[in-house]
Design a protein around this motif. Structure first.
Motif, PDB file in Angstrom:
ATOM      1  N   GLY A 576       0.773  -1.229   0.000  1.00  0.00           N
ATOM      2  CA  GLY A 576       0.000   0.000   0.000  1.00  0.00           C
ATOM      3  C   GLY A 576       0.804   1.278   0.000  1.00  0.00           C
ATOM      4  O   GLY A 576       0.217   2.383   0.034  1.00  0.00           O
ATOM      5  N   ILE A 577       2.123   1.198  -0.041  1.00  0.00           N
ATOM      6  CA  ILE A 577       2.948   2.411  -0.100  1.00  0.00           C
ATOM      7  C   ILE A 577       3.042   2.864  -1.544  1.00  0.00           C
ATOM      8  O   ILE A 577       3.279   2.059  -2.446  1.00  0.00           O
ATOM      9  N   ASP A 578       2.877   4.177  -1.751  1.00  0.00           N
ATOM     10  CA  ASP A 578       2.882   4.661  -3.127  1.00  0.00           C
ATOM     11  C   ASP A 578       4.274   4.522  -3.747  1.00  0.00           C
ATOM     12  O   ASP A 578       5.275   4.499  -3.018  1.00  0.00           O
ATOM     13  N   PRO A 579       4.364   4.425  -5.087  1.00  0.00           N
ATOM     14  CA  PRO A 579       5.653   4.164  -5.751  1.00  0.00           C
ATOM     15  C   PRO A 579       6.742   5.165  -5.401  1.00  0.00           C
ATOM     16  O   PRO A 579       7.913   4.792  -5.282  1.00  0.00           O
ATOM     17  N   HIS A 580       6.388   6.452  -5.247  1.00  0.00           N
ATOM     18  CA  HIS A 580       7.401   7.472  -4.960  1.00  0.00           C
ATOM     19  C   HIS A 580       8.070   7.205  -3.615  1.00  0.00           C
ATOM     20  O   HIS A 580       9.311   7.197  -3.504  1.00  0.00           O
ATOM     21  N   HIS A 581       7.280   6.974  -2.581  1.00  0.00           N
ATOM     22  CA  HIS A 581       7.861   6.732  -1.262  1.00  0.00           C
ATOM     23  C   HIS A 581       8.504   5.348  -1.190  1.00  0.00           C
ATOM     24  O   HIS A 581       9.474   5.151  -0.445  1.00  0.00           O
ATOM     25  N   ALA A 582       7.977   4.378  -1.937  1.00  0.00           N
ATOM     26  CA  ALA A 582       8.610   3.059  -1.987  1.00  0.00           C
ATOM     27  C   ALA A 582      10.019   3.169  -2.548  1.00  0.00           C
ATOM     28  O   ALA A 582      10.953   2.514  -2.057  1.00  0.00           O
ATOM     29  N   GLN A 583      10.196   4.008  -3.577  1.00  0.00           N
ATOM     30  CA  GLN A 583      11.523   4.213  -4.151  1.00  0.00           C
ATOM     31  C   GLN A 583      12.446   4.907  -3.156  1.00  0.00           C
ATOM     32  O   GLN A 583      13.629   4.585  -3.051  1.00  0.00           O
ATOM     33  N   GLN A 584      11.893   5.874  -2.378  1.00  0.00           N
ATOM     34  CA  GLN A 584      12.694   6.555  -1.367  1.00  0.00           C
ATOM     35  C   GLN A 584      13.184   5.561  -0.300  1.00  0.00           C
ATOM     36  O   GLN A 584      14.334   5.629   0.153  1.00  0.00           O
ATOM     37  N   MET A 585      12.313   4.654   0.095  1.00  0.00           N
ATOM     38  CA  MET A 585      12.693   3.645   1.081  1.00  0.00           C
ATOM     39  C   MET A 585      13.763   2.704   0.522  1.00  0.00           C
ATOM     40  O   MET A 585      14.713   2.319   1.233  1.00  0.00           O
ATOM     41  N   ALA A 586      13.638   2.344  -0.746  1.00  0.00           N
ATOM     42  CA  ALA A 586      14.659   1.500  -1.383  1.00  0.00           C
ATOM     43  C   ALA A 586      15.987   2.241  -1.469  1.00  0.00           C
ATOM     44  O   ALA A 586      17.056   1.660  -1.225  1.00  0.00           O
ATOM     45  N   ASP A 587      15.934   3.540  -1.800  1.00  0.00           N
ATOM     46  CA  ASP A 587      17.162   4.342  -1.871  1.00  0.00           C
ATOM     47  C   ASP A 587      17.816   4.462  -0.502  1.00  0.00           C
ATOM     48  O   ASP A 587      19.043   4.416  -0.370  1.00  0.00           O
ATOM     49  N   ALA A 588      16.983   4.641   0.537  1.00  0.00           N
ATOM     50  CA  ALA A 588      17.528   4.747   1.889  1.00  0.00           C
ATOM     51  C   ALA A 588      18.244   3.461   2.294  1.00  0.00           C
ATOM     52  O   ALA A 588      19.327   3.488   2.892  1.00  0.00           O
ATOM     53  N   PHE A 589      17.633   2.324   1.956  1.00  0.00           N
ATOM     54  CA  PHE A 589      18.271   1.039   2.264  1.00  0.00           C
ATOM     55  C   PHE A 589      19.587   0.878   1.508  1.00  0.00           C
ATOM     56  O   PHE A 589      20.591   0.407   2.066  1.00  0.00           O
ATOM     57  N   THR A 590      19.607   1.295   0.235  1.00  0.00           N
ATOM     58  CA  THR A 590      20.819   1.165  -0.576  1.00  0.00           C
ATOM     59  C   THR A 590      21.945   2.030  -0.022  1.00  0.00           C
ATOM     60  O   THR A 590      23.106   1.593   0.059  1.00  0.00           O
ATOM     61  N   GLU A 591      21.627   3.276   0.382  1.00  0.00           N
ATOM     62  CA  GLU A 591      22.651   4.142   0.965  1.00  0.00           C
ATOM     63  C   GLU A 591      23.191   3.558   2.263  1.00  0.00           C
ATOM     64  O   GLU A 591      24.412   3.574   2.516  1.00  0.00           O
ATOM     65  N   HIS A 592      22.273   3.051   3.083  1.00  0.00           N
ATOM     66  CA  HIS A 592      22.708   2.424   4.342  1.00  0.00           C
ATOM     67  C   HIS A 592      23.594   1.212   4.081  1.00  0.00           C
ATOM     68  O   HIS A 592      24.646   1.039   4.722  1.00  0.00           O
TER      69      HIS A 592
END
Length: 645
Positions: A576-592
């Protein structure tokens, strides 16, 4: 002094001339040394040189080689090999001994003589096989590891064989045992009077004191000898664990490389001496010491110090095998000796091939092991002289068997050539194939044309870049060429092939080959010898990333990482998370994850076990603590934004 210098000059000249020629012709260095020994044999005969005595000295190269092999094996790896040590190794020794014994009894030999012959010919050449496998880069293959398991089992088996042989003594030969020296027991015609002398044949491979040499077990009861042997092995293991590190740390404080080299030789020679004094194999003792030191921080220094001595002594040993062939006796019994040699090779290859069906490798690796170990070995010289001195074998039989042993060793390089040029290509493509000629002006080299390398090549080609793609699978390349994809056949881990591909002028090397060790070694070689090249390497897992980082690579791509992150992003969207915020969460995980990987890789040392690396353990704990908490807080904040909207 002049005689010594002349002899050293003859051997060095022969090796320096013959080996490069043999290597250039694709025959390998071992065959080059053997040919060199045959060529200088007349000169040695004229000088009255005792080739067998030189051979005993040169066999110390085998001891050093097994020490270096042990350094490459951690104890847990050795434990993992136990099935092959007992199944393949034990099976090969037992079945070969019984088969040879049966053949000898068919030819009318008593069972005691037949059993002794079987034990002698069951051995294979550790020196030739390991040297050739390492030279051809096959030691890490399944066939190479299986071959090593068999060779190690044989080395261990020498100990009970030396204990068993005196029990097979023939009373009618006992009175002649003291005259064995006059029979010329050596494989050649140089210094025959010394060839059968028992004290000349106690070369340190085991068996205690058979002549006038020193021994700590002479006159002891069997149980006392066994107890001394256990204490000696324990001393080697415990000394390797607790004494070597302080010793080398003390010596390293002097900052004199030659002193460290002397200490390394001292340790190897000391262990060999101890094993010889208690009647054990020095090769086995130094191998155990190498295994104990496999995790030591001084491992690489020991390898670099011992390796030159090992190489020179092994080369000398191979030359003495060639020089020791008694051509007069060979030509007198040419059909018999050649027939026995070929029969032995066929029999041992058949036994090994049959055992490999149950315990061993498959495909071309099965043939590699069967052909590579089909010869008799240097331990055959030891066992033959020991058996003759103890009235087990008649002199005339021992003389012919020595020729069979030497001739089978001489034919071994030809068996490896048969494998390389006939058998291995059949399992790859069905026909022999040489590496393709490649353009030398390419700025981009891609090693590997599989799933990863193929996609990278398509992307670069679509953008207008010219690439040189190298792959070792003929079938894969031929399939790609059907669709118009240009690639070149060859082993990208070979320095000469990289040079032909233009590595000297390349800007980018993409490593997408299979095999974690091959990838790491290729990275290490290119970063050390071509630092101007940007290396992009495929990593098979997280720990492989750390190894590549330690090897100098800074552009590392985990083969399943990106697809896993994309699946995680899709999972967010499914929840249920919209694509824009889902991408932000994926980017945050990748940076971490990138921060974590670099942080841990900086303290990772591939030469130290992870659990003993204090800095590594502390960094991992930090990653699982504060750094992980920061990621959790950031992900929760992004998730809160999407829920609020």
């Amino acid at each position: 002094m002049t005689d010594f210098l002349l002899l050293a000059f003859i051997f060095l000249v022969a090796g320096v001339i013959a080996v490069p020629i043999a290597t250039r012709l694709g025959l390998g260095s071992v065959l080059g040394y053997l040919i060199a020994g045959i060529v200088i044999s007349p000169a040695l005969s004229l000088l009255g040189v005792d080739v067998i005595s030189i051979q005993h000295f040169a066999e110390f190269g085998v001891v050093m080689m097994l020490f270096l092999v042990g350094l490459e094996l951690e104890p847990k790896v050795l434990w993992q090999m136990r099935a092959r040590l007992m199944g393949l190794g034990g099976g090969q020794i037992g079945l070969t001994t019984l088969a040879v014994m049966g053949v000898a009894m068919i030819f009318g030999q008593p069972w005691t003589v037949a059993l002794a012959i079987g034990l002698v010919l069951a051995m294979s050449s550790t020196a030739i096989v390991l040297q050739t496998l390492n030279e051809k880069g096959l030691m890490k293959s399944d066939g190479g590891q299986s071959s090593f398991s068999v060779l190690l089992s044989q080395d261990i088996a020498v100990i009970p064989m030396l204990a068993l042989l005196p029990l097979l003594a023939m009373p009618e030969l006992a009175d002649l045992a003291g005259h064995g020296a006059d029979a010329g027991h050596g494989a050649g015609g140089h210094g025959e009077a010394a060839h059968g002398d028992a004290e000349h044949h106690d070369d340190g491979h085991g068996g205690g004191d058979h002549g006038s040499g020193m021994s700590l077990v002479a006159g002891l009861a069997t149980w006392q000898v066994a107890l001394v042997n256990v204490f000696a092995i324990a001393a080697v293991v415990l000394g390797g664990i607790y004494l070597t590190r302080p010793m080398f740390r003390f010596i390293a404080g002097a900052q004199l490389r030659e002193l460290f080299t002397a200490a390394a030789l001292l340790m190897v020679i000391g262990i060999a001496l101890l094993m010889t004094l208690v009647g054990l194999s020095p090769a086995l003792g130094t191998f155990l010491a190498g295994v104990v030191l496999a995790n030591s921080e001084y491992r690489h220094e020991l390898e670099s110090d011992i390796d030159p001595f090992k190489g020179l002594l092994l080369g000398l040993f191979f030359m003495t095998v060639g020089a020791g062939i008694n051509f007069a006796l060979l030509f007198e019994n040419l059909a018999l000796i050649v027939g026995l040699t070929l029969g032995l090779i066929a029999l041992k290859a058949g036994v090994l091939f049959a055992l490999s069906i149950v315990f061993g490798p498959r495909g071309s690796d099965r043939w590699l092991m069967a052909l590579g170990l089909a010869q008799a070995g240097e331990f055959g010289f030891v066992l033959l002289s020991f058996a003759t001195a103890n009235a087990v074998l008649p002199t005339e039989i021992a003389d012919r068997l020595l020729l069979v042993v030497a001739l089978s060793m001489l034919l071994t390089p030809a068996l490896f050539i048969l494998y390389d040029r006939v058998i291995a290509p059949r399992f790859d493509q069905g026909e022999e194939r040489e590496a393709d000629e490649m353009p030398e002006d390419s700025k981009i080299i891609i090693a590997g044309m599989g799933r990863i390398g193929g996609i990278v090549d398509r992307m670069l080609s679509a953008a207008g870049y010219s690439t040189t793609v190298i792959d070792y699978s003929s079938r894969q390349l031929d399939n790609m060429r059907v669709f118009g994809v240009q690639a070149y056949f060859g082993d990208a881990t070979r320095p000469d092939l990289l040079h032909a591909a233009g590595i000297d002028n390349a800007k980018l090397l993409v490593i997408a080959i299979d095999g974690q060790e091959q990838i790491t070694e290729l990275v290490r070689y290119v970063k050390a010898n071509h630092p101007h090249v940007h290396v992009m390497a495929r990593a098979v897992n997280r720990h492989h990333v750390y190894e590549l980082w330690a090897a100098g690579c800074r552009d590392i791509i985990r083969e399943t990482y990106d697809s896993s992150v994309r699946m995680g992003r899709s999972a967010f969207e499914a929840l249920g998370i919209d694509p824009h915020h889902a991408q932000q969460m994926a980017d945050a995980f990748t940076e971490h994850d990138r921060e974590v990987m670099i942080s841990v890789a900086d303290v990772y040392d591939p030469d130290i076990p992870a659990t003993e690396n204090t800095a590594y353990v502390e960094r991992v704990r930090e990653v699982r603590g504060p750094i992980q908490d920061r990621l959790n807080a950031r992900m929760s904040a992004i998730r809160g934004l999407t829920e609020d909207s």
